[in-house]
Design a protein around this motif. Structure first.
Motif, short mmCIF file in Angstrom:
data_model
loop_
_atom_site.label_atom_id
_atom_site.label_comp_id
_atom_site.label_asym_id
_atom_site.label_seq_id
_atom_site.Cartn_x
_atom_site.Cartn_y
_atom_site.Cartn_z
N VAL A 66 16.13 -4.30 -14.67
CA VAL A 66 17.13 -3.30 -14.28
C VAL A 66 17.32 -3.41 -12.77
CG1 VAL A 66 17.69 -0.84 -14.18
CG2 VAL A 66 16.46 -1.76 -16.17
N LYS A 67 18.54 -3.42 -12.30
CA LYS A 67 18.83 -3.58 -10.88
C LYS A 67 18.04 -2.57 -10.04
CE LYS A 67 22.60 -3.98 -7.55
NZ LYS A 67 24.08 -3.92 -7.33
N GLY A 68 17.39 -3.07 -9.00
CA GLY A 68 16.62 -2.22 -8.09
C GLY A 68 15.21 -1.97 -8.55
N GLN A 69 14.80 -2.60 -9.64
CA GLN A 69 13.48 -2.38 -10.23
C GLN A 69 12.35 -2.76 -9.27
OE1 GLN A 69 13.09 -4.29 -14.06
NE2 GLN A 69 10.87 -4.02 -14.11
N GLU A 70 12.62 -3.71 -8.37
CA GLU A 70 11.59 -4.19 -7.44
C GLU A 70 11.01 -3.06 -6.60
OE1 GLU A 70 14.74 -7.49 -7.65
OE2 GLU A 70 14.66 -5.31 -7.63
N SER A 71 11.81 -2.05 -6.28
CA SER A 71 11.33 -0.97 -5.42
C SER A 71 10.21 -0.16 -6.07
CB SER A 71 12.48 -0.05 -5.01
OG SER A 71 13.01 0.60 -6.16
N GLN A 72 10.16 -0.17 -7.40
CA GLN A 72 9.10 0.56 -8.10
C GLN A 72 7.81 -0.26 -8.18
OE1 GLN A 72 9.00 3.84 -9.14
NE2 GLN A 72 10.80 3.78 -7.80
N GLY A 73 7.95 -1.53 -8.43
CA GLY A 73 6.75 -2.35 -8.51
C GLY A 73 7.08 -3.80 -8.81
N TYR A 137 11.82 -6.17 -0.41
CA TYR A 137 11.91 -5.43 -1.67
C TYR A 137 11.30 -4.03 -1.62
CZ TYR A 137 12.85 -10.22 -3.07
OH TYR A 137 13.36 -11.49 -3.15
N LYS A 138 10.46 -3.77 -0.62
CA LYS A 138 9.83 -2.46 -0.44
C LYS A 138 9.22 -1.91 -1.74
CE LYS A 138 12.91 -1.20 3.38
NZ LYS A 138 13.48 -2.56 3.51
N PRO A 139 8.38 -2.70 -2.43
CA PRO A 139 7.80 -2.22 -3.69
C PRO A 139 6.80 -1.10 -3.46
CG PRO A 139 6.79 -4.30 -3.06
CD PRO A 139 7.90 -4.05 -2.08
N SER A 183 -2.15 -12.18 14.63
CA SER A 183 -0.69 -12.00 14.60
C SER A 183 -0.16 -11.91 13.18
CB SER A 183 0.00 -13.13 15.35
OG SER A 183 -0.14 -14.37 14.66
N ARG A 184 -0.92 -12.46 12.20
CA ARG A 184 -0.45 -12.48 10.81
C ARG A 184 -0.91 -11.25 10.03
NH1 ARG A 184 1.07 -17.60 11.81
NH2 ARG A 184 2.27 -18.57 10.12
N LEU A 185 -1.85 -10.48 10.55
CA LEU A 185 -2.38 -9.34 9.80
C LEU A 185 -1.25 -8.40 9.36
CD1 LEU A 185 -5.64 -8.39 11.74
CD2 LEU A 185 -5.48 -9.10 9.35
N THR A 186 -1.32 -7.97 8.12
CA THR A 186 -0.27 -7.13 7.57
C THR A 186 -0.90 -6.02 6.72
OG1 THR A 186 1.77 -7.16 6.25
CG2 THR A 186 -0.03 -8.57 5.50
N PRO A 187 -0.29 -4.84 6.69
CA PRO A 187 -0.82 -3.75 5.86
C PRO A 187 -0.80 -4.13 4.38
CG PRO A 187 0.79 -2.92 7.43
CD PRO A 187 0.88 -4.41 7.47
N VAL A 188 -1.83 -3.69 3.65
CA VAL A 188 -1.91 -3.98 2.22
C VAL A 188 -2.09 -2.68 1.43
CG1 VAL A 188 -2.75 -6.35 2.46
CG2 VAL A 188 -4.40 -4.45 2.47
N ASP A 189 -1.59 -1.58 1.99
CA ASP A 189 -1.79 -0.27 1.38
C ASP A 189 -1.16 -0.14 0.00
OD1 ASP A 189 -3.01 0.35 3.77
OD2 ASP A 189 -1.27 1.38 4.61
N ASN A 190 -0.09 -0.89 -0.26
CA ASN A 190 0.59 -0.76 -1.55
C ASN A 190 0.07 -1.75 -2.60
OD1 ASN A 190 1.71 -2.98 -0.25
ND2 ASN A 190 3.74 -2.67 -1.15
#
Length: 346
Positions: A66-73, A137-139, A183-190
């Protein structure tokens, strides 16, 4: 039929000339499915995405998309192949099946491979993939999945992200890559959970050790000497021999008692699937035992990550890649159920 296929693959791998790896890769990709074939066979839409200047990826959408599904997971899948083989194209038959089983979009990065690129370049690509995925995608919920070397990449990279100072000191300093790592460190909270298929947890295992395991486990598909040759190809020389047993490179070598500086309680829950005739199965058992023992000795934590392990009787390394195999479909269905359970905990 299946045992015969495994023996055929094992015979081929026993004769691999590692100097011809790039040629083998090109030949293997020639057997991959086109996006049109993915749509026709599985109902999945596959498009190419450029994550960084040097790293592309497949975006695999399930037939129920479904379009936009990426934002959920969504899932980021890191393919296996011992850090020398594999690609998003070669894995399309599997990632389409996984997308349909889980009903989730899957991003499959083409991280750099050896011998052209040595570790820690693969870990830097892992971090870049997570960063770009979150930006594009901001999942809300992100699941990391991978097989064999891909499972190793996920586990060791997350251990590094959660323990940046000790990782820089004990690993990155040996190859002069402290600044690039920072410099590559990135948050992994999600990142909600890891799904690991036949993960490669011990780089120190030699062909002699493999031979000594013959009475306990005999892989139907992978020869022992193949395992050993991979380490020489993908690890920088500064990390070979002296550091292959370091827990940041071989998670099955985790210490079993807490020491300051190594924190594992922020790691996500993990599901591991392997076969009883899998070359890595003993290392999977060892990792689970040591991981849980270490967490028991960790002070001041209320909720600790859990490792769920399922062993499939008689199955070899990464058996899930074989289509129409009953045990493979069972594994994918259990992965889907695990994702649903974790997602419901919000």
């Amino acid at each position: 039929m299946f045992p015969t296929l495994c023996k055929f693959i094992k015979r081929i791998l026993s004769t691999v000339d590692f100097e011809k790896v790039p040629t083998y890769r090109r030949l293997a990709d020639g057997f991959s499915l086109s996006p049109a074939a993915c749509k026709a066979v599985y109902g999945s839409k596959v498009t190419k995405v450029q994550l960084t200047e040097s790293m592309g990826a497949d975006l695999v959408l399930p037939k129920t998309y479904v379009k936009g599904q990426e934002s959920q997971g969504m899932i980021i899948y890191f393919h296996g192949g011992g850090y020398i083989f594999g690609s998003s194209k070669l894995y399309r038959m599997f990632t389409c099946r996984l997308a349909n089983a889980t009903k989730m979009p899957i991003l499959v990065p083409d991280y750099r491979l050896a011998p052209e690129s040595k570790y820690p370049e693969q870990m830097f690509d892992f971090m870049d993939a997570l960063k770009v995925c979150n930006k594009l995608y901001k999942p809300k919920n992100l699941f990391l999945a991978g097989d064999s070397a891909g499972g190793h990449l996920i586990t060791t990279s997350l251990m590094a992200v959660h323990n940046p100072e000790i990782f820089k000191k004990e690993i990155m300093a040996k190859v002069g890559e402290e600044q690039k790592f920072t410099s590559r460190l990135t948050p992994v909270d999600n990142v909600r959970a890891n799904i690991l298929i036949s993960p490669w947890f011990d780089l120190s295992i030699t062909s002699e050790v493999m031979a000594s395991r013959g009475d306990k486990v005999k892989d139907l598909m992978l020869p022992g000497q193949f395992h050993e040759g991979l380490v020489d190809l993908f690890l920088k020389k500064e990390l070979r021999s002296s550091f292959v047993k370091h827990p940041f490179l071989s998670p099955a070598q985790l210490p079993q008692e807490f020491h300051e500086g190594l924190r594992l309680e922020k790691m996500p829950d993990t599901l591991i699937h392997a076969g009883s005739a899998d070359v890595v199965v003993l290392d999977v058992f060892e990792f689970k035992k040591r991981f849980e023992k270490y967490l028991e000795s960790t002070p001041d934590t209320t909720e600790k990550p859990k490792v769920r392990m399922e062993i499939f009787d008689g199955m070899p390394h990464v058996f899930q890649l074989t289509p129409l195999l009953k045990e493979g479909e069972e594994s994918l269905n259990k992965i889907s159920k695990f994702i649903q359970e974790v997602s419901a905990k919000e």
